[in-house]
Design an enzyme around this catalytic site. Structure first.
Site, short mmCIF file in Angstrom:
data_model
loop_
_atom_site.label_atom_id
_atom_site.label_comp_id
_atom_site.label_asym_id
_atom_site.label_seq_id
_atom_site.Cartn_x
_atom_site.Cartn_y
_atom_site.Cartn_z
N ASP A 1 12.27 -6.70 32.30
CA ASP A 1 11.57 -7.82 33.72
C ASP A 1 11.86 -9.23 32.97
OD1 ASP A 1 10.37 -8.30 30.40
OD2 ASP A 1 8.33 -7.89 31.22
N SER B 1 5.02 -9.02 22.16
CA SER B 1 5.09 -7.77 22.52
C SER B 1 5.38 -6.28 22.43
CB SER B 1 5.35 -8.43 23.85
OG SER B 1 6.13 -8.78 24.33
N HIS C 1 11.69 -8.44 27.91
CA HIS C 1 10.93 -7.29 26.94
C HIS C 1 12.52 -6.32 27.79
CE1 HIS C 1 6.88 -9.26 28.00
NE2 HIS C 1 7.49 -9.23 26.93
#
Ligand SMILES: *[C@@H]1O[C@H](CO)[C@@H](O)[C@H](O)[C@H]1NC(C)=O
Ligand SMILES: *[C@@H]1O[C@H](CO)[C@@H](O)[C@H](O)[C@H]1NC(C)=O
Ligand SMILES: *[C@@H]1O[C@H](CO)[C@@H](O)[C@H](O)[C@H]1NC(C)=O
Length: 380
Positions: free
Chosen positions: A350, A43, A353
């Site tokens: 979050d 990610s 991230h």
């Protein structure tokens, strides 16, 4: 005669180097000379791959600071990622995800195989992403095969697709390993996590080898960040305060990240001896992110670990049962995780991230060149 022979050999030798390694400005670590960029990872550099691959859309809070239309960018961030800022720096469009079926973007300047949740190790029942590193490399090989076949049939397609020259002289970027470590801590002790690292890196090396066999010659490797400073790790593994270091990060997780990086750096030093005609760059993401987290107030950030988009209030504003932008019923109480008012004051978006502001900070530090090392057989 001998001298002449030697001169010819020397000339051939330098010819060979100058052909295999395109020039790179030494003060500038990422160069516009690379005709294309192929990225592999999780990610940290997923530009929409997992969402495309699994068929979901992130909540509109994701992308809200930059990608307004469509509101969700498929990135696990409120805005741009490190890789987006790097592409901006060399005047390139953002990398299009390999599995993105509908887009106005082309693949001519590269392709992004990184998918959120991906590991270096093969995916298993607990994996979020089925697109582990080996799968990403296989996807690349399929991509390259199809692209070159199409171009062979119709040269005009070079306007939309990378040519053989682009594949050969492209930059191959990697940012993966974080999820292997994070996942291991759910079932393993610190010593067991340490013991797993060489296996993880063997699999990584195997992927590099497969790409080399396909003709990749320029490799750009990000090490892993301070995993223990993510709110997710702190909330799940740091309830016992003795597990935290002086900065509020989980020390076991950061120790594992450091050992991973030490061994990754060892591999980086070894690779040029195996692949003489290749160039490898190692970027110390851990150092940049640690500096940002530990010295955040000097850089204009108010919060280093507390998340921007979450719920639960201080000290972390994080609850692993409620993802950013969603609502959950926790024992009869309805809770929504909403973004903060000013994400530029937060390092963490979050819980897992980084914010766009933090990613910009990291990218700018990469671009100074001070955090990267480049090695090839010729300058060992
Ligand atoms: C924090 O900043 C100081 C002063 O610039 C520096 O010496 C130190 O290395 C930084 N901390 C980290 C973890 O980078
Ligand atoms: C819900 O209640 C149960 C039983 O009291 C408790 O074990 C659990 O931790 C609670 N869950 C949350 C998310 O608060
Ligand atoms: C955002 O700002 C508004 C107005 O100042 C305030 O009422 C609200 O509580 C803030 N929200 C958050 C999440 O900080």
């Amino acid at each position: 005669m001998k001298t002449l022979f030697h001169t010819i050999l020397t000339l051939l030798f330098f010819e060979a180097i100058s052909h295999t390694l395109p020039p790179l400005a030494s003060s500038f670590p990422i160069s516009p000379n690379f005709p294309a960029v192929f990225n592999f990872g999780d990610s940290n550099s997923d530009t929409g791959e997992l969402g495309s691959g699994l068929g979901f859309r992130l909540q509109p809070s994701y992308g809200q600071s930059y990608f307004f239309n469509p509101p969700s960018s498929g990135r696990f961030c409120n805005g741009r990622l490190i890789v987006d800022f790097l592409m901006e720096a060399i005047d390139r469009p953002y990398l299009r995800p390999y599995l993105d079926s509908i887009s106005t973007q082309s693949y001519r300047r590269g392709c992004d195989f990184a998918a959120g949740g991906s590991t270096i190790q093969k995916a298993n029942g607990a994996s979020i992403s089925p697109f582990s590193f080996g799968v990403q490399v296989s996807q690349f090989i399929t991509f390259k095969y199809k692209v070159l076949q199409l171009i062979q049939q119709d040269e005009d397609l070079e306007r939309y697709l990378p040519s053989g020259y682009f594949f050969k002289n492209g930059l191959y970027m990697f940012d993966i390993g974080q999820n292997d470590l994070a996942g291991a801590f759910y079932s393993k002790t610190l010593d067991q996590v340490f013991a797993l690292i060489p296996t993880i890196l063997d699999i990584f090396q195997d992927g590099i080898k497969r790409l080399y066999v396909e003709g990749a010659r320029n490799f750009w490797i990000h090490n892993t960040g301070p995993l223990g400073c993510l709110a997710q790790a702190v909330s799940l593994f740091g309830r016992d305060k003795s597990k935290l270091d002086e900065f509020g990060c989980v020390s076991d997780h950061n120790q594992a990240a450091k050992l991973f990086n030490l061994q990754l750096h060892g591999l980086f030093k070894k690779l040029p001896q195996l692949y003489h005609d290749s160039r490898f760059t190692y970027v110390d993401i851990f150092a940049i992110k640690s500096d940002l987290i530990f010295n955040h107030s000097n850089y204009g950030f108010d919060h280093s670990i507390m998340v921007c988009c979450g719920t639960g209030g201080p000290p972390l504003n994080y609850n692993d049962k409620v993802n950013c932008g969603s609502t959950a019923n926790l024992n009869g109480t309805i809770i929504t995780a909403k973004p903060c008012n000013d994400s530029s004051k937060y390092v963490n978006w979050d819980g897992i991230h980084y914010t766009e502001a933090a990613n910009r900070f990291v990218a700018l530090h990469i671009l100074t060149g001070k955090y990267s090392e480049t090695a090839s057989f010729w300058n060992l």
